[in-house]
Scaffold this motif. Structure first.
Motif, PDB file in Angstrom:
ATOM      1  N   PRO A 143     -15.178 -14.455 -10.746  1.00 43.03           N
ATOM      2  CA  PRO A 143     -13.722 -14.929 -10.496  1.00 43.03           C
ATOM      3  C   PRO A 143     -13.302 -15.340  -9.000  1.00 43.03           C
ATOM      4  O   PRO A 143     -12.928 -16.222  -8.631  1.00 43.03           O
ATOM      5  N   LEU A 144     -13.913 -14.355  -8.265  1.00 46.32           N
ATOM      6  CA  LEU A 144     -13.789 -14.702  -6.819  1.00 46.32           C
ATOM      7  C   LEU A 144     -14.505 -15.933  -6.220  1.00 46.32           C
ATOM      8  O   LEU A 144     -14.160 -16.451  -5.215  1.00 46.32           O
ATOM      9  N   PHE A 145     -15.569 -16.194  -6.873  1.00 48.01           N
ATOM     10  CA  PHE A 145     -16.531 -17.416  -6.458  1.00 48.01           C
ATOM     11  C   PHE A 145     -15.722 -18.499  -7.010  1.00 48.01           C
ATOM     12  O   PHE A 145     -15.602 -19.698  -6.465  1.00 48.01           O
ATOM     13  N   PHE A 146     -15.045 -18.559  -8.268  1.00 44.25           N
ATOM     14  CA  PHE A 146     -14.768 -19.747  -8.864  1.00 44.25           C
ATOM     15  C   PHE A 146     -13.356 -19.907  -8.825  1.00 44.25           C
ATOM     16  O   PHE A 146     -12.736 -21.097  -9.252  1.00 44.25           O
ATOM     17  N   SER A 159      -7.605 -19.086  -5.432  1.00 45.74           N
ATOM     18  CA  SER A 159      -6.436 -18.168  -5.242  1.00 45.74           C
ATOM     19  C   SER A 159      -6.878 -16.871  -5.411  1.00 45.74           C
ATOM     20  O   SER A 159      -6.215 -15.942  -4.565  1.00 45.74           O
ATOM     21  N   TRP A 160      -7.386 -16.572  -6.349  1.00 47.53           N
ATOM     22  CA  TRP A 160      -7.986 -14.950  -6.372  1.00 47.53           C
ATOM     23  C   TRP A 160      -8.889 -14.670  -5.065  1.00 47.53           C
ATOM     24  O   TRP A 160      -8.955 -13.567  -4.587  1.00 47.53           O
ATOM     25  N   ARG A 161      -9.694 -15.564  -4.651  1.00 43.39           N
ATOM     26  CA  ARG A 161     -10.499 -15.338  -3.363  1.00 43.39           C
ATOM     27  C   ARG A 161      -9.599 -14.919  -2.204  1.00 43.39           C
ATOM     28  O   ARG A 161      -9.804 -14.176  -1.173  1.00 43.39           O
ATOM     29  N   LEU A 162      -8.614 -16.130  -2.015  1.00 41.13           N
ATOM     30  CA  LEU A 162      -7.702 -15.615  -1.037  1.00 41.13           C
ATOM     31  C   LEU A 162      -6.924 -14.541  -0.889  1.00 41.13           C
ATOM     32  O   LEU A 162      -6.803 -13.967   0.114  1.00 41.13           O
ATOM     33  N   ALA A 163      -6.413 -14.211  -1.858  1.00 38.36           N
ATOM     34  CA  ALA A 163      -5.623 -12.987  -2.278  1.00 38.36           C
ATOM     35  C   ALA A 163      -6.424 -11.739  -2.064  1.00 38.36           C
ATOM     36  O   ALA A 163      -6.193 -10.861  -1.533  1.00 38.36           O
ATOM     37  N   TYR A 164      -7.718 -11.748  -2.356  1.00 33.38           N
ATOM     38  CA  TYR A 164      -8.826 -10.745  -2.147  1.00 33.38           C
ATOM     39  C   TYR A 164      -9.098 -10.494  -0.760  1.00 33.38           C
ATOM     40  O   TYR A 164      -9.042  -9.535  -0.190  1.00 33.38           O
TER      41      TYR A 164
END
Length: 241
Positions: free
Chosen positions: A203-206, A209-214
């Protein structure tokens, strides 16, 4: 040809142009640190060592007729065939080395009668089946049987109840159960890796919003760690100075 006694030995004449020379018919056998001297060697054989001579063929079964044989070493040759059954009838045998040949078949059951063995080596042949039960045969180290396809004590392979051969079936021995457990362990590791990757990392790659939050979370953690270590450094500086 005439002979005559000389001390405790028999002397035999050799006729030549220079007269008559005499030689003694005797032998000295050194085994296990003990030296035995024989005045004649024609009637009694207690030791045979034919090791590393590139001998071929089968072991003569007539060796079993040497009832007073104490040491037999045929190692390091190219001997084939089975071990003669009647070798187990040499009950006074103390040392037997048949290692590094091409012998096949099973160890004769009569070997359990060899109660005086203190050196025994059958390693690196093509022997199969179960090691005969006997107090002497089980007392030797596993290295005496290495390089064969044997089972039963003292080797680690178990034998089945009817054939005397190792049981490698999945349901017939503890070894099969162990292999089954190991296989399931590998499967669970692979499944855990796949589920973890697709459940967390993918999910962090696709999902942007998840990637930014991470990344924001990592930055916050980094700031907190920086403040923590900076505070520790200030406190230590005050305490020391």
């Amino acid at each position: 040809m005439a002979t005559k006694p000389f001390g405790q030995h028999w002397r035999y004449p050799i006729f030549s142009l220079n007269g008559v020379n005499w030689f003694n018919l005797g032998a000295i056998l050194v085994m296990k640190g003990r030296e035995d001297e024989y005045s004649t060697i024609l009637g009694l054989v207690t030791g045979i060592d034919l090791s590393v001579n590139n001998l071929t063929g089968e072991i003569p079964k007539e060796l079993g007729n040497l009832k007073w044989l104490r040491s037999l070493n045929l190692s390091g040759n190219l001997l084939t065939g089975k071990i003669p059954e009647n070798i187990g009838n040499i009950e006074v045998l103390e040392s037997l080395d048949l290692s590094m040949n091409r012998l096949h078949g099973e160890i004769p059951p009569s070997f359990s009668n060899l109660n005086f063995l203190n050196h025994f080596n059958l390693s690196y042949n093509n022997l199969t089946g179960q090691i005969p039960s006997g107090t002497q045969l089980q007392s030797f180290d596993r290295s005496s049987y290495i390089g064969n396809h044997l089972c039963g004590p003292p080797v680690t392979k178990n034998c089945s109840g009817n054939g005397g051969t190792p049981d490698f079936t999945n349901g017939g021995s503890s070894g099969g159960k162990k292999r089954s457990k190991v296989n399931w362990l590998y499967v669970s590791i692979v499944l855990g890796f796949v589920m973890g990757f697709w459940g967390v990392v993918a999910p962090l790659f696709f999902i942007r919003s998840w990637r930014l939050a991470y990344y924001q979370k990592l930055e916050q953690i980094g700031d907190k760690l920086y403040v923590f270590w900076a505070t520790i450094e200030v406190v230590l500086h005050v305490v020391i100075y």
